[in-house]
Design an enzyme around this catalytic site. Structure first.
Site, PDB file in Angstrom:
ATOM      1  N   GLU A 145       0.829  -1.205   0.000  1.00  0.00           N
ATOM      2  CA  GLU A 145       0.000   0.000   0.000  1.00  0.00           C
ATOM      3  C   GLU A 145       0.866   1.258   0.000  1.00  0.00           C
ATOM      4  O   GLU A 145       0.582   2.215  -0.717  1.00  0.00           O
ATOM      5  CB  GLU A 145      -0.940   0.006   1.212  1.00  0.00           C
ATOM      6  CG  GLU A 145      -1.868   1.200   1.204  1.00  0.00           C
ATOM      7  CD  GLU A 145      -2.691   1.350   2.477  1.00  0.00           C
ATOM      8  OE1 GLU A 145      -2.959   2.510   2.859  1.00  0.00           O
ATOM      9  OE2 GLU A 145      -3.054   0.325   3.082  1.00  0.00           O
ATOM     10  N   THR A 184      -3.481   2.871   5.507  1.00  0.00           N
ATOM     11  CA  THR A 184      -4.817   2.725   6.087  1.00  0.00           C
ATOM     12  C   THR A 184      -4.906   1.692   7.195  1.00  0.00           C
ATOM     13  O   THR A 184      -5.888   1.675   7.944  1.00  0.00           O
ATOM     14  CB  THR A 184      -5.843   2.341   5.001  1.00  0.00           C
ATOM     15  OG1 THR A 184      -5.501   1.054   4.463  1.00  0.00           O
ATOM     16  CG2 THR A 184      -5.894   3.383   3.895  1.00  0.00           C
ATOM     17  N   CYS A 196      -8.367   3.263   8.001  1.00  0.00           N
ATOM     18  CA  CYS A 196      -9.686   2.833   7.547  1.00  0.00           C
ATOM     19  C   CYS A 196     -10.597   2.518   8.726  1.00  0.00           C
ATOM     20  O   CYS A 196     -10.152   2.134   9.804  1.00  0.00           O
ATOM     21  CB  CYS A 196      -9.547   1.663   6.575  1.00  0.00           C
ATOM     22  SG  CYS A 196      -9.909   0.041   7.211  1.00  0.00           S
ATOM     23  N   SER A 250      -0.739  -6.325   7.981  1.00  0.00           N
ATOM     24  CA  SER A 250      -0.381  -5.232   8.883  1.00  0.00           C
ATOM     25  C   SER A 250      -1.443  -5.023   9.953  1.00  0.00           C
ATOM     26  O   SER A 250      -1.137  -4.893  11.140  1.00  0.00           O
ATOM     27  CB  SER A 250      -0.186  -3.942   8.079  1.00  0.00           C
ATOM     28  OG  SER A 250       0.111  -2.857   8.919  1.00  0.00           O
ATOM     29  N   SER A 260      -8.704  -9.188   6.786  1.00  0.00           N
ATOM     30  CA  SER A 260      -8.640 -10.035   5.591  1.00  0.00           C
ATOM     31  C   SER A 260      -8.880 -11.511   5.919  1.00  0.00           C
ATOM     32  O   SER A 260      -8.533 -12.386   5.134  1.00  0.00           O
ATOM     33  CB  SER A 260      -7.275  -9.865   4.907  1.00  0.00           C
ATOM     34  OG  SER A 260      -6.218 -10.013   5.838  1.00  0.00           O
TER      35      SER A 260
END
Length: 330
Positions: A140, A178, A208, A237, A281
């Site tokens: 990212e 994020t 986020c 992360s 995730s």
């Protein structure tokens, strides 16, 4: 339950599991995973994916079994083939490389990451020095920095602030990856503000909503937990941050596990309350496996700790919606 799995606490009924909510898939991850599934249905296998679509080993393996081929760079994709860009985003240079190879692209970048890309481009146009708080080498960060490489400096934690140099201390802004820890990010911001009092904040929060919500849920229960198990992969992360947040918020112990097979029974010695959560995730099936594993060892009493109810969803990438059969578009 086999005798060797009996706990010394099982007789008093005190064993319990606190299950964090929200946990697991966020809207951006769900969108990215479905994008690969729909690309396979629409274009047929193989569909190539640059980097891991999301940072979870189970998800990557499952998609690979269905015909997704994961590569590191676009030059590993045969000319004219289909490639999906991961939820973490890519730089303009990667888009250019794909175009040069005449690849059909499906951009599954999380819209919240795209927002940070747009901020980087906007402030680069206004000739700001952009201090990007994030972890070196993370996809990212590479994608965001690639939007304005001449204006972006990476700041990897509070310890890196002393090395930052800017052209005009009155024209500096910070942005962030994020998926960071909110608390650690604000420590870095505080250190930056001490050096550059005029530094501007992002127009809207970069970390986020899902990352923040999962951290808040862990903070809510951590002080009651002897052990917090975070389900997630080591290259995730936001999952790694959840372990740190749990320990900082008062959990006596915390570990990151990809699946229940990685839990060490020695961690349960003397433990009454186990907290369970998962990174953004992580599919819920892996959390279910952990709960079953704990139940088999006496931790069958599960209480869900709810701090937010997430309803956000993202539509599929426009390239897919254009090519899919009408009944398949969601």
């Amino acid at each position: 339950m086999s005798p060797e799995h009996q706990s010394e606490h099982t007789g008093d009924g005190a064993l319990r599991v606190l299950l964090a909510k929200p946990r697991g898939y966020c809207a951006g991850v769900d969108r990215a995973v479905v994008a690969v599934e729909k690309a396979l249905e629409t274009y047929g296998a193989p569909v190539y994916v640059r980097k891991e679509i999301v940072h979870n080993r189970h998800v990557v393996n499952t998609l690979a079994e269905r015909g997704a081929v994961f590569v590191e760079e676009t030059d590993q994709v045969p000319e004219g083939a289909t490639v999906v860009f991961s939820a973490h985003g890519v730089s303009p240079a990667v888009h250019a490389q794909a175009a040069a190879r005449e690849l059909r692209t499906v951009d599954a970048t999380c819209p919240l990451v795209t927002k940070v890309h747009q901020e980087a481009k906007r402030f680069a146009r206004d000739d700001y020095d952009i201090l990007l708080i994030g972890h070196e080498g993370h996809e990212e960060v590479e994608g965001t920095a690639g939007e304005a490489p001449d204006h972006v400096q990476l700041v990897d934690g509070p310890g890196a602030v002393a090395d930052v140099t800017v052209r005009d201390p009155e024209k500096v802004i910070w942005l962030s990856q994020t998926t960071l820890s909110v608390d650690e990010t604000m420590q870095t911001v505080a250190a930056l503000r001490e050096r550059f009092p005029a530094i501007s904040d992002p127009p809207s929060d970069d970390i986020c909503y899902a990352t923040q919500n999962r951290q808040v849920a862990v903070k809510q229960m951590a002080s009651e937990c002897d052990l917090v198990l975070v389900v997630g992969s080591r290259n995730s992360s936001n999952s790694v941050r959840l372990v740190e947040v749990a320990l900082q918020a008062g959990a006596k112990d915390s570990h990151l596990v990809d699946h229940c097979g990685e839990i060490d029974e020695a961690w349960l010695e003397g433990v009454t309350t186990v907290g369970v959560t998962s990174g953004a995730s992580v599919p819920e099936i892996l959390v279910g496996d952990v709960l079953h594993w704990l139940a088999d060892r006496g931790w069958a009493d599960v209480e869900e700790i709810t701090t937010a109810n997430e309803k956000l969803t993202f539509s599929l990438p426009r390239e897919l919606k254009r090519d899919m059969k009408p009944q398949a578009v969601r």
